[in-house]
Motif scaffolding. Structure first.
Motif, PDB file in Angstrom:
ATOM      1  N   LEU A 363      54.181  38.186  55.034  1.00  0.00           N
ATOM      2  CA  LEU A 363      53.228  39.312  56.698  1.00  0.00           C
ATOM      3  C   LEU A 363      53.807  40.144  55.977  1.00  0.00           C
ATOM      4  N   ALA A 364      53.958  40.681  54.867  1.00  0.00           N
ATOM      5  CA  ALA A 364      54.591  42.628  55.010  1.00  0.00           C
ATOM      6  C   ALA A 364      53.111  42.691  54.360  1.00  0.00           C
ATOM      7  N   PHE A 365      52.822  41.739  53.364  1.00  0.00           N
ATOM      8  CA  PHE A 365      51.549  41.404  52.832  1.00  0.00           C
ATOM      9  C   PHE A 365      49.784  41.738  54.289  1.00  0.00           C
ATOM     10  N   LEU A 366      50.054  40.566  55.118  1.00  0.00           N
ATOM     11  CA  LEU A 366      49.028  41.290  56.248  1.00  0.00           C
ATOM     12  C   LEU A 366      49.534  41.943  56.718  1.00  0.00           C
ATOM     13  N   ARG A 367      50.653  42.824  57.493  1.00  0.00           N
ATOM     14  CA  ARG A 367      50.994  44.361  58.045  1.00  0.00           C
ATOM     15  C   ARG A 367      50.750  45.632  56.584  1.00  0.00           C
ATOM     16  N   GLY A 368      50.152  45.567  55.495  1.00  0.00           N
ATOM     17  CA  GLY A 368      49.428  46.327  54.604  1.00  0.00           C
ATOM     18  C   GLY A 368      50.689  46.806  54.591  1.00  0.00           C
ATOM     19  N   GLU A 369      51.904  46.289  53.859  1.00  0.00           N
ATOM     20  CA  GLU A 369      53.242  46.964  53.223  1.00  0.00           C
ATOM     21  C   GLU A 369      53.328  46.622  52.212  1.00  0.00           C
ATOM     22  N   GLN A 370      53.251  45.439  51.271  1.00  0.00           N
ATOM     23  CA  GLN A 370      53.337  45.224  50.210  1.00  0.00           C
ATOM     24  C   GLN A 370      52.136  44.695  49.366  1.00  0.00           C
ATOM     25  N   PRO A 371      52.082  44.311  48.172  1.00  0.00           N
ATOM     26  CA  PRO A 371      51.138  43.009  48.036  1.00  0.00           C
ATOM     27  C   PRO A 371      51.021  42.242  47.750  1.00  0.00           C
ATOM     28  N   ILE A 372      50.460  40.829  47.774  1.00  0.00           N
ATOM     29  CA  ILE A 372      50.454  39.132  48.099  1.00  0.00           C
ATOM     30  C   ILE A 372      51.507  38.836  47.421  1.00  0.00           C
ATOM     31  N   PRO A 373      51.815  37.993  47.673  1.00  0.00           N
ATOM     32  CA  PRO A 373      52.976  37.264  47.202  1.00  0.00           C
ATOM     33  C   PRO A 373      52.288  35.791  46.968  1.00  0.00           C
ATOM     34  N   THR A 374      52.949  35.630  45.482  1.00  0.00           N
ATOM     35  CA  THR A 374      52.220  34.450  44.527  1.00  0.00           C
ATOM     36  C   THR A 374      50.767  34.638  44.671  1.00  0.00           C
ATOM     37  N   PRO A 375      49.996  35.775  44.571  1.00  0.00           N
ATOM     38  CA  PRO A 375      48.459  35.210  44.860  1.00  0.00           C
ATOM     39  C   PRO A 375      47.842  33.759  43.946  1.00  0.00           C
ATOM     40  N   LEU A 376      46.550  33.301  44.575  1.00  0.00           N
ATOM     41  CA  LEU A 376      45.824  32.262  43.820  1.00  0.00           C
ATOM     42  C   LEU A 376      45.551  32.106  42.216  1.00  0.00           C
ATOM     43  N   ASP A 377      45.158  33.766  41.411  1.00  0.00           N
ATOM     44  CA  ASP A 377      45.350  33.494  40.341  1.00  0.00           C
ATOM     45  C   ASP A 377      46.117  32.841  39.720  1.00  0.00           C
ATOM     46  N   GLU A 378      47.756  33.466  40.005  1.00  0.00           N
ATOM     47  CA  GLU A 378      48.639  33.515  39.165  1.00  0.00           C
ATOM     48  C   GLU A 378      49.223  31.752  39.244  1.00  0.00           C
ATOM     49  N   SER A 379      48.950  30.995  40.741  1.00  0.00           N
ATOM     50  CA  SER A 379      49.172  29.746  40.443  1.00  0.00           C
ATOM     51  C   SER A 379      48.424  29.307  40.344  1.00  0.00           C
ATOM     52  N   LEU A 380      47.272  29.329  39.448  1.00  0.00           N
ATOM     53  CA  LEU A 380      46.661  28.196  38.520  1.00  0.00           C
ATOM     54  C   LEU A 380      46.780  28.291  37.438  1.00  0.00           C
ATOM     55  N   ASP A 381      47.584  28.777  36.783  1.00  0.00           N
ATOM     56  CA  ASP A 381      47.664  28.146  35.223  1.00  0.00           C
ATOM     57  C   ASP A 381      49.168  27.123  35.671  1.00  0.00           C
ATOM     58  N   SER A 382      50.125  27.460  36.887  1.00  0.00           N
ATOM     59  CA  SER A 382      50.714  25.750  36.837  1.00  0.00           C
ATOM     60  C   SER A 382      50.075  24.452  37.339  1.00  0.00           C
ATOM     61  N   HIS A 383      49.252  24.509  38.350  1.00  0.00           N
ATOM     62  CA  HIS A 383      48.052  23.096  38.370  1.00  0.00           C
ATOM     63  C   HIS A 383      47.644  22.758  37.256  1.00  0.00           C
ATOM     64  N   ARG A 384      47.105  23.811  36.874  1.00  0.00           N
ATOM     65  CA  ARG A 384      46.400  22.933  35.396  1.00  0.00           C
ATOM     66  C   ARG A 384      47.590  22.558  34.275  1.00  0.00           C
ATOM     67  N   MET A 385      48.577  23.203  33.974  1.00  0.00           N
ATOM     68  CA  MET A 385      49.130  22.191  33.288  1.00  0.00           C
ATOM     69  C   MET A 385      49.415  21.008  34.517  1.00  0.00           C
ATOM     70  N   ALA A 386      49.750  20.885  34.960  1.00  0.00           N
ATOM     71  CA  ALA A 386      50.614  19.146  35.718  1.00  0.00           C
ATOM     72  C   ALA A 386      49.255  18.609  35.829  1.00  0.00           C
TER      73      ALA A 386
END
Length: 388
Positions: A363-386
């Protein structure tokens, strides 16, 4: 700013966790998508969503164009990719339940779609948002451990939890659900990638379905627990569900949509014998990962545990950190001083407080208050490992 959110998928995570936390933190649920009419009406009444905001398929919702600020996608595992692609095509920001996709091609398609869109995808890696695991990351970052050498993480899936979700529940068969490691432990792989601070280089994994098979059924086992006379079965549905609060998970999964617990045990999948052979996912798996920077990690995921928690060791050249999540306990051994420090982290709430923090940060990201949490690019390695 009141953020308007549509929730696509009104199961336990979508309706009972994310929608609840969104409302508690000031967001407005403007639309719901759920194919089960009884469940849709139940959740709509709970969150005061009018009939014009209720849809039984996500295509009907997206046909309305941009009618919210963001969407939560908490559909079944095999139905994450297409609604996310439609959301990105309309420029929606998306909170996407893990696993985000079940194939490498789908991961690539999501990454490409996000690159073309003004919307951004944040993955529900709630463990990153958990104060306990954030404290572990802080210790690693502090340098007190010296050179990081190894990580060992155990996901202890309590025997009753495995029976509920992976023998009787939505994740018992892959396909259509994601494989066991991807469905249950992509969180853990994400943590290991985060802690190592490096992409994976080599992966080895071994696992199988050991026990929950027809040939292991005890003599005289009935097809349903309510009719079974076998004593002391640890997976007896009566023991699992009748001894737990009716208003809490996992019982609420059985009674969603107004079903009585009695009828669910007599007629639904959660009352079936665990030895019928309707499940095919692993009940034990061990993974070894060597990261590009030389850090080695081991992950063990097991159904054969009495507790439902995670334990870990972080091994460095100058110190060792041990952690036990369900107690919030951390124990740091400093090899240079010989001192040992122990402390506790607050782990109250779902996923040790991770669900609440994830929604707060999104919600803080949606309001423009902070960067996006757990962005997609950072999640791809975990999925590719699995998926390796």
């Amino acid at each position: 700013m009141t953020v308007r959110v549509a929730v696509i998928g009104c199961g336990n995570r979508g309706a009972d966790v994310y929608a609840r936390h969104l409302i508690a933190q000031g967001a407005h649920i403007t639309a719901l998508v759920e194919p089960r009419p009884a469940r849709l009406h139940e959740v709509a009444a709970r969150h005061a969503v009018p009939p014009e905001g209720q849809f039984t398929h996500w295509t009907d919702f997206f046909a309305r164009g941009r009618v919210a600020d963001a969407v939560v996608i908490a559909t079944p595992d095999d139905d994450h990719v297409q609604p996310c692609l439609h959301a990105l095509a309309l420029g929606y920001h998306v909170l996407l339940e893990k696993p985000v996709a079940a194939t490498h091609a789908e991961l690539d398609a999501l990454q490409a779609a996000e690159a073309r869109s003004s919307g951004r995808v944040s993955v529900c890696h709630v463990l990153r948002a958990t104060p306990f695991f954030q404290a572990v990351h802080d210790v690693i970052d502090s340098g007190v451990l010296g050179q990081l050498v190894g990580l060992t993480l155990a996901e202890n899936v309590a025997h009753w939890h495995y029976a509920h979700s992976y023998v009787r529940g939505n994740w018992r068969a892959s396909p259509p659900a994601a494989p066991f490691l991807l469905a249950k432990s992509v969180h853990d792989l994400d943590l290991l990638r985060w802690y190592a601070g490096s992409p994976p280089a080599r992966i080895h994994s071994a696992g199988r379905l050991h026990h929950f098979r027809p040939e292991n059924a005890p003599p005289g086992a009935a097809t349903r627990c309510v009719h079974c006379l076998v004593p002391d079965c640890p997976s007896d549905a009566r023991r699992i569900y009748l001894t737990r609060p009716a208003d809490q998970w996992p019982v609420t999964v059985l009674t969603a949509g107004g079903v009585s617990l009695h009828d669910a045990l007599r007629h639904g999948p959660y009352g079936e014998c665990v030895y019928l052979g309707r499940n095919n996912v692993n009940d034990y798996q061990a993974v070894t990962i060597e990261f590009e920077n030389g850090v080695t990690a081991q992950l063990t995921v097991s159904a054969f545990t009495h507790n439902n928690t995670r334990t870990l060791k972080v091994l460095g050249s100058h110190g060792e950190l041990r952690g036990h999540m369900d107690r919030g306990e951390l124990e740091l051994h400093d090899f240079r001083t010989g001192h040992t420090r122990t402390w506790t982290v607050n782990v109250t709430g779902n996923h040790g407080g991770g669900d609440t923090t994830l929604i707060r940060d999104w919600l803080a990201f949606l309001r423009g208050e902070q960067p996006i949490p757990t962005p997609l690019d950072e999640s791809l390695d975990s999925h590719r490992m699995a998926l390796s």
